[in-house]
Design a protein around this motif. Structure first.
Motif, mmCIF file in Angstrom:
data_model
loop_
_atom_site.group_PDB
_atom_site.id
_atom_site.type_symbol
_atom_site.label_atom_id
_atom_site.label_comp_id
_atom_site.label_asym_id
_atom_site.label_seq_id
_atom_site.Cartn_x
_atom_site.Cartn_y
_atom_site.Cartn_z
ATOM 1 N N PHE A 1 0.827 -1.212 0.000
ATOM 2 C CA PHE A 1 0.000 0.000 0.000
ATOM 3 C C PHE A 1 0.859 1.258 0.000
ATOM 4 C CE2 PHE A 1 -3.085 -3.072 1.818
ATOM 5 C CZ PHE A 1 -4.101 -2.901 0.892
ATOM 6 N N ALA A 2 2.024 1.202 0.635
ATOM 7 C CA ALA A 2 2.909 2.362 0.673
ATOM 8 C C ALA A 2 3.451 2.710 -0.713
ATOM 9 C CB ALA A 2 4.068 2.103 1.635
ATOM 10 N N SER A 3 3.477 1.739 -1.611
ATOM 11 C CA SER A 3 4.022 1.965 -2.956
ATOM 12 C C SER A 3 2.975 2.445 -3.955
ATOM 13 C CB SER A 3 4.650 0.676 -3.485
ATOM 14 O OG SER A 3 3.663 -0.334 -3.655
ATOM 15 N N GLN A 4 1.710 2.575 -3.516
ATOM 16 C CA GLN A 4 0.634 2.942 -4.437
ATOM 17 C C GLN A 4 0.388 4.448 -4.455
ATOM 18 O OE1 GLN A 4 -0.620 0.491 -6.434
ATOM 19 N NE2 GLN A 4 0.930 -0.716 -5.342
ATOM 20 N N SER A 5 -0.121 4.932 -5.597
ATOM 21 C CA SER A 5 -0.392 6.372 -5.750
ATOM 22 C C SER A 5 -1.796 6.754 -5.295
ATOM 23 C CB SER A 5 -0.233 6.768 -7.225
ATOM 24 O OG SER A 5 -1.153 6.055 -8.041
ATOM 25 N N PHE A 6 -2.700 5.784 -5.257
ATOM 26 C CA PHE A 6 -4.092 5.994 -4.864
ATOM 27 C C PHE A 6 -4.747 7.120 -5.669
ATOM 28 C CE2 PHE A 6 -2.164 4.089 -1.030
ATOM 29 C CZ PHE A 6 -2.947 2.950 -0.939
ATOM 30 N N SER A 7 -4.689 6.990 -6.989
ATOM 31 C CA SER A 7 -5.361 7.948 -7.867
ATOM 32 C C SER A 7 -6.860 7.655 -7.897
ATOM 33 C CB SER A 7 -4.785 7.849 -9.282
ATOM 34 O OG SER A 7 -5.024 6.555 -9.829
ATOM 35 N N TYR A 8 -7.603 8.404 -8.693
ATOM 36 C CA TYR A 8 -9.065 8.284 -8.714
ATOM 37 C C TYR A 8 -9.540 6.892 -9.125
ATOM 38 C CZ TYR A 8 -9.492 8.254 -13.814
ATOM 39 O OH TYR A 8 -9.444 7.903 -15.132
ATOM 40 N N VAL A 9 -8.705 6.130 -9.842
ATOM 41 C CA VAL A 9 -9.135 4.808 -10.302
ATOM 42 C C VAL A 9 -9.340 3.844 -9.141
ATOM 43 C CG1 VAL A 9 -8.049 5.059 -12.578
ATOM 44 C CG2 VAL A 9 -6.751 4.030 -10.703
#
Length: 305
Positions: free
Chosen positions: A64-72
């Protein structure tokens, strides 16, 4: 090949069954949003178990720390909520077959727009004249099926419900396009489906708490008792997604879509004809058969050109 197509048809049958099961669950939840919540929750649990078995590393803090968490990460689940909740509202009002057909028509129309204009970073495809003919056949089929529809809903209101069906039907293609982006971010289509279900569950929990004042569940309503199969909507939805993932590498996108849509329409007609799940009966007659032929012809043109 034919066995895979039959499996695709069976997979498509799960969608109207999911809607019918969820409609039955509404008898015990007393609210559509609560029903949608329990359906998403059961689907989330099933997809979590599948993903955890397949790749437990995707549930670690480092992932989870490596994710950007964009709108998708969030938009797909919200669109799924709109689609599922809309279907539950529509089913008892216009019947299973017309609910499916209105949704499928909405899917085809928005699919053309996404392809033509390249929305959601999709590859641009040239608009073919036969695409327009296909849409006209879809619309003609819906109008013809609904022209002399009988039931406890006024015809003017019925048309408004169909428009709602067209609108909610536009959600899945957009959801698929968005989830495809999430798929590449997390490198797993099944994990993308889990995130979509999880976000939908959270959104529905908040909406149910605010609008319905909780996620209450009644275990007895008159002579009816709440049963385990009333929560099968999430399982059917998860099975449908898993089936599509399994079939697409072998059948391709077009043939997979055609087989699953045919399954949806056939199951919708069966549910209507026999009044399954205590729904109103809409017997299969010549008018409905002709309408379905028009609709399938329109779908074929949209997919093969």
């Amino acid at each position: 090949m034919y066995i895979l197509i039959i499996l695709g048809i069976i997979a498509g049958m799960m969608i109207p069954m999911q809607t019918a099961v969820n409609n039955r669950l509404t008898l015990f939840t007393k609210a559509v949003l609560r029903t949608s919540f329990y359906s998403f929750l059961s689907g989330s649990i099933i997809l979590f178990i599948i993903n955890f078995i397949m790749d437990p590393g995707k549930f670690t803090l480092s992932f989870f720390a490596s994710q950007s968490f964009s709108y998708v990460w969030f938009a797909g689940g919200i669109l799924g909520v709109i689609f599922l909740t809309g279907n539950i509202i529509l089913l008892p009002r216009i019947g299973a077959a017309l609910t499916v057909i209105a949704a499928v028509t909405g899917q085809m129309i928005i699919g053309i727009l996404i392809d033509t204009f390249g929305w959601f970073d999709a590859d641009v495809k040239e608009l073919h004249m036969m695409h327009l003919v296909g849409v006209l056949l879809l619309i003609a089929g819906i109008i013809y099926m609904n022209a002399k529809k009988k039931g406890n809903v006024a015809k003017g209101h019925s048309r408004l419900w169909i428009l709602l069906g067209l609108g909610t039907g536009m959600m899945p293609p957009m959801q698929t396009a968005i989830n495809s982006g999430l798929r590449y971010e997390v490198n797993s289509f099944i994990y993308a489906a889990f995130i979509s279900f999880l976000v939908g569950t959270i959104v529905l929990f908040i909406l149910a708490m605010v609008i319905n004042k909780g996620i209450k569940l009644t275990f007895h309503v008159g002579e009816f008792k709440l049963k385990t199969w009333h929560f099968a909507g999430g399982l059917l939805g998860a099975a449908y997604i898993a089936s599509n993932i399994s079939l697409m590498p072998y059948l391709g996108v077009t043939l997979t879509m055609m087989s699953t849509i045919l399954g949806q329409i056939v199951m919708g007609l069966i549910i209507d004809h026999f009044g399954m799940f205590n729904l109103p009966k809409y017997p299969i007659d010549q008018r409905r058969i002709i309408a379905v032929v028009l609709i399938i012809s329109g779908i074929a043109l949209l997919n093969f050109f």
